[in-house]
Write an enzyme that holds these catalytic residues in place. Structure first.
Site, PDB file in Angstrom:
ATOM      1  CG  HIS A 135      -1.880  -1.052   1.381  1.00 40.71           C
ATOM      2  ND1 HIS A 135      -2.029  -1.804   2.516  1.00 40.71           N
ATOM      3  CD2 HIS A 135      -2.815  -1.507   0.501  1.00 40.71           C
ATOM      4  CE1 HIS A 135      -3.006  -2.690   2.339  1.00 40.71           C
ATOM      5  NE2 HIS A 135      -3.493  -2.537   1.129  1.00 40.71           N
ATOM      6  CE  LYS A 156     -13.006  -7.164   4.403  1.00 43.84           C
ATOM      7  NZ  LYS A 156     -12.329  -6.468   3.311  1.00 43.84           N
ATOM      8  NE  ARG A 213      -2.901  -7.573  -4.371  1.00 46.41           N
ATOM      9  CZ  ARG A 213      -3.638  -7.910  -3.324  1.00 46.41           C
ATOM     10  NH1 ARG A 213      -3.066  -8.104  -2.167  1.00 46.41           N
ATOM     11  NH2 ARG A 213      -4.935  -8.057  -3.425  1.00 46.41           N
ATOM     12  CB  SER A 239      -4.138  -6.658   4.685  1.00 45.94           C
ATOM     13  OG  SER A 239      -3.712  -5.423   4.205  1.00 45.94           O
TER      14      SER A 239
END
Ligand code: PNS
Length: 158
Positions: free
Chosen positions: A17, A41, A90, A128
């Site tokens: 990030h 979440k 990515r 993450s």
């Protein structure tokens, strides 16, 4: 004056990030890094903790602001009068969902463009969730996150 928003969960912020923030801050006159506040979440860190970790890790940038938002990203982007949404890409696996979101956001607002920055190759495997899993089972996360974040992750998982 180009204003950008870099949105995400950032649970927690990683060196991947930070690479996007570094490069996004060179493209935009002002870059707002914004954490999604999503009570549905389950996250390791609270929104406040995530915002503070990003602030700590980006304090050298004069043109980076850290904040959070709720609800639709495109509404937040319009409220902030942002010109662009910055996203990191990515692997090919990111592409389909990101493409869908970019098109939906464009449908919702013609005014805001989405720009994708390809991740630097040394971060292409980093996420993450993966780093939390590695840390949870005692693996080494050195070099994947800033040192202050590394300590916070291990403390949380204790
Ligand atoms: O770091 P993440 O979890 O990949 O970030 C995803 C995020 C927060 C950018 C995305 O889920 C999002 O924009 N959420 C806000 C809700 C929204 O606008 N949904 C419609 C997208 S077209």
């Amino acid at each position: 004056m180009k204003k950008g928003i870099y949105p995400g969960s950032f649970d927690p912020v990683t060196n991947g990030h930070l690479d996007i923030i570094h490069r996004g801050a060179k493209i935009c006159d002002k870059l707002i890094v914004s954490v999604l506040n999503n009570p549905n979440k389950k996250s390791l860190f609270s929104v406040e903790e995530r915002v503070n970790m990003i602030k700590e890790s980006t304090k050298e940038y004069d043109n980076v602001e850290v904040n959070y938002f709720s609800g639709l990203l495109i509404n937040y982007a319009e409220e902030q009068r942002a010109d662009v949404i910055i996203k990191g890409l990515r692997a090919v696996s990111d592409f389909e969902y990101e493409f869908q979101m970019a098109l939906m956001n464009k449908k919702l607002s013609e005014k805001v463009e989405t720009i994708f920055l390809m991740t630097s190759s040394n971060n292409s495997y980093l996420s993450s969730s993966l780093l939390k899993e590695v840390a949870k089972f005692g693996g080494c996360i050195e070099g994947l996150v800033p040192d202050s974040v590394k300590e916070a992750v291990y403390n949380k998982l204790k």
